[in-house]
Design a protein around this motif. Structure first.
Motif, mmCIF file in Angstrom:
data_model
loop_
_atom_site.group_PDB
_atom_site.id
_atom_site.type_symbol
_atom_site.label_atom_id
_atom_site.label_comp_id
_atom_site.label_asym_id
_atom_site.label_seq_id
_atom_site.Cartn_x
_atom_site.Cartn_y
_atom_site.Cartn_z
ATOM 1 N N LEU A 131 6.362 6.401 2.453
ATOM 2 C CA LEU A 131 6.200 7.264 3.620
ATOM 3 C C LEU A 131 6.395 8.725 3.240
ATOM 4 O O LEU A 131 5.562 9.588 3.553
ATOM 5 N N TYR A 132 7.498 9.010 2.545
ATOM 6 C CA TYR A 132 7.795 10.401 2.218
ATOM 7 C C TYR A 132 6.843 10.948 1.156
ATOM 8 O O TYR A 132 6.504 12.144 1.174
ATOM 9 N N ILE A 133 6.400 10.104 0.249
ATOM 10 C CA ILE A 133 5.439 10.547 -0.762
ATOM 11 C C ILE A 133 4.132 10.978 -0.099
ATOM 12 O O ILE A 133 3.572 12.042 -0.409
ATOM 13 N N VAL A 134 3.635 10.171 0.830
ATOM 14 C CA VAL A 134 2.396 10.505 1.533
ATOM 15 C C VAL A 134 2.569 11.781 2.347
ATOM 16 O O VAL A 134 1.693 12.659 2.365
ATOM 17 N N GLN A 135 3.710 11.913 3.018
ATOM 18 C CA GLN A 135 3.958 13.106 3.823
ATOM 19 C C GLN A 135 3.989 14.366 2.964
ATOM 20 O O GLN A 135 3.408 15.394 3.324
#
Length: 701
Positions: free
Chosen positions: A634-638
């Motif tokens: 999630l945080y990587i994509v964000q």
């Protein structure tokens, strides 16, 4: 040659001598004293051969001018008159030249570096410390720190006579000579070189160290991972020592080894300065010719790149995909010019032709339906309709007839004419020069105006062994060596539309580079690349160094960019987990920190929207095997989309809709927390489009 004389305004003799000592001189050796570039060098000195359409020596002189060198002595042996003529008519001999003095030293009788140094010593030209380089050297390394360290050592001890400038690199780096490798034994405390050996790949690779070295130098480091371009800062003692020892011929094998071995006799010390940044390479073989050419196209050598127009009257401009074009280039509407290509002034390419990964010189005429892949074409070459050439060098003024075929690894020298329909076997060397053994096959006599080249002078055993491994890089696969290719180009998965009509290249295992499935990726290469990159991250190496090493691994194994993206994704996810555990950061903070720190590495492996989508898929696959994977993804994509803006919304949507992203339970589960973010992106995009439509309606009213 030019010599700008400035009279001192005043001051005593001592002050004049001190000023003279601060002048940096350079000696450029234009002859390699080898035959690896024959038959080209039968007619042209190596230093004047074109590299990315610029004479080799110009790269060396540009490096010297950036280093602040004032006096340059160009030592010419073979084809000395041609070198003198070129320098006399070049920018280096004009009033605007950066050099105070640029002098040609002609010595046709010199047969080695030792002969050159003895000649310089005899003429008394060297008055202060000088930089010794070869005329095939390409570099952008800064020298201020190296010069300062050398001068400090000389001030403290006049017996510190030389500093060797070396560049860190992997053992199998693409710009290292394949035939030999130096072993430097260095005192860690003083950076003094205390022992040197040359290892031959064809013989025993053991190095025996004298026991007294360990006794007198408790902190020794044995280095085999260095690029040695034979760039040295020397004192005037160095030429004098060559004069004292007439058996010294080679700068490393004889001089360095001899001075270190006979330390008790001479008491002279030689130091090293190992650089971890910057580019440095010598074009000492056809293999390194290819490697350095690709590095110039990929801009590793900046500011010495085509669009800075180093050559006289050049007008290159850079276009997308590392395509460099000069003025007056004529391209048929249906021809295809692929990435990593240089097109010289006045070049014409006919309809249906495909030119990729190639360097084309000035004034070349390329007909219709021609295929050039990985080819170096020098000036004023005519390639008629239907020719197919792969991974070869075509020298100036050649004419290749209709429907002729040039096999990979071939070298076609100056002025050769190939008849219509001729088939030239792979790894051929053909010359129109008379200096060769007349062993031409009957079919070549009819089809070619030149003949097969075979050196009439016997090579030494050392040079013959080196030549086998240093041959044109694409010709080494049949020798079962470990270096199959050094292409810097992406694999054929990079652009499907561009690849029609090209000759497919194979890796040493025989498989095509176009494979993109997870199951067929070379696991051995992946582990090596992943380990190298993760090690750089853990030790906080400069991103530039890590990128260079990764690119070298890719080129050595002919890996495609899918494999690179997979290695980068694996290293990044692993590093994020390490930062969370070590620094106590949240998954969000660790993701932002690591991804932003290695932004340049990511940029070097994703070029288009489909690459972005694939990169997200690879990150997802890495996260699927980790406990904190759902949160990390999630945080990587964000971060990649929202914070760094490296991945477009369309790429996120394409990844999300890809069947592979939810093909099994693990992949479906790891992406669940990201679903809300993807929906939010879609809604935001929809609202933006709606607002734009409303604004358009208002404008219409």
């Amino acid at each position: 040659m030019s010599s700008k004389k400035n009279k001192p305004a005043g001051g005593n003799k001592k002050r004049e001598e001190e000023q003279r000592e601060n002048i940096l001189q350079a000696v450029v050796l234009t002859d390699s004293y080898q035959t690896r570039f024959r038959p080209f060098t039968l007619e042209t000195p190596r230093c004047l051969l074109p590299l990315a359409n610029v004479p080799l020596i110009d790269y060396t002189l540009e490096f010297l001018s950036l280093a602040g060198v004032e006096d340059v002595f160009i030592f010419a042996s073979t084809h000395a008159e041609k070198i003198e003529e070129y320098i006399r008519n070049s920018k280096w001999n004009k009033p605007s030249s950066p050099f105070t003095k640029c002098q040609i030293v002609m010595s046709p009788s010199s047969l080695s570096v030792g002969d050159a140094m003895r000649e310089l010593d005899g003429k008394g030209m060297i008055t202060t410390d000088f930089l010794l380089v070869n005329g095939d050297f390409v570099s952008n390394i800064p020298l201020e720190e190296v010069l300062r360290a050398h001068r400090d050592r000389r001030t403290k001890d006049k017996n510190s006579i030389m500093t060797m400038i070396l560049r860190e690199a992997g053992y199998g780096h693409r710009t290292k000579a394949r035939g030999e490798s130096g072993v430097f034994v260095i005192d860690e405390a003083t950076q003094r070189c205390v022992h040197y050996e040359e290892m031959r790949h064809s013989g025993d690779s053991k190095v025996l160290l004298p026991p007294e070295l360990i006794k007198h130098h408790p902190q020794l480091r044995i280095r085999t991972d260095l690029i040695d371009c034979q760039v040295d800062i020397c004192s005037p003692d160095v030429p004098a020592l060559f004069t004292e020892n007439f058996d010294y011929q080679h700068i490393r094998r004889h001089f360095l080894h001899g001075i270190l071995t006979d330390y008790e006799l001479y008491g002279k010390m030689i130091h090293t300065h190992v650089l971890s940044e910057g580019y440095a390479a010598r074009v000492r073989s056809l293999q390194t010719y290819d490697a350095v050419s690709r590095d110039i196209i990929s801009r590793w050598t900046y500011p010495m790149v085509p669009d800075n127009n180093l050559g006289p009257n050049q007008s290159y401009s850079l276009e997308r995909g590392n395509i460099y074009k000069e003025e007056d280039v004529v391209l048929a509407r249906s021809c295809t010019v692929k990435r990593n290509t240089i097109l010289g002034v006045g070049t014409l390419i006919g309809a249906g032709s495909i030119v990729g990964n190639s360097i084309i010189g000035a004034g070349c005429k390329i007909g219709q339906n021609v295929v050039l892949e990985g080819v170096y074409v020098w000036d004023n070459v005519v390639i008629e309709d239907g020719c197919k050439i792969q991974n070869s060098i075509i020298a100036s003024d050649c004419v290749l007839g209709k429907d002729s075929f040039i096999g990979e690894g071939s070298v076609i020298s100056y002025g050769v004419k190939i008849a219509d329909g001729a088939q030239i076997s792979p790894f051929s060397r053909i010359t129109a020069n008379r200096r060769r053994k007349d062993r031409t096959a009957e079919d070549h006599e009819e089809a070619v105006s030149g003949s097969d080249y075979e050196d009439s002078e016997s090579e030494s055993e050392d040079e013959h062994a080196a030549a086998i491994q240093d041959g044109l890089v694409y010709s080494t696969h049949h020798l079962n060596l470990s270096f199959s290719s050094i292409s810097t180009l992406p694999g054929e998965d990079s652009d499907e539309d561009d690849m029609s009509g090209t000759i497919p290249r194979k890796t040493k295992t025989g498989r095509s580079d176009s494979t993109t499935s997870f199951e067929s990726v070379d696991e051995s290469w992946h582990r090596e690349a992943f380990t190298s990159l993760l090690n750089a991250m853990e030790n906080d190496h400069p991103a530039e160094v890590a990128n260079l090493e990764l690119n070298g691994l890719r080129m050595t194994a002919n890996a495609n960019f899918h494999q690179v993206r997979r290695a980068v994704a694996a290293a990044l996810v692993t590093r994020i987990e390490q930062v969370v555990a070590k620094d106590g950061l949240t998954n969000a903070a660790a993701s932002a920190k690591v991804l932003q720190r290695w932004e340049s590495t990511i940029k070097r492996c994703i070029f288009e929207r489909k690459d972005q989508a694939e990169f997200l898929l690879l990150m997802q696959r890495e996260c699927s095997d980790r406990k904190a994977g759902p949160s990390l993804l999630l945080y990587i994509v964000q971060v990649l989309n929202n914070t760094m803006e490296m991945v477009e919304e369309e790429a996120v949507n394409n990844w999300w809709l890809d069947v592979k992203s939810f093909e099994d339970e693990k992949m479906a589960a790891v992406r669940k927390p990201t679903e809300a973010f993807v929906k939010w992106l879609a809604e935001a995009e929809s609202e933006s489009e709606t607002e734009e439509e409303e604004e358009d309606d208002d404008d219409d009213e």
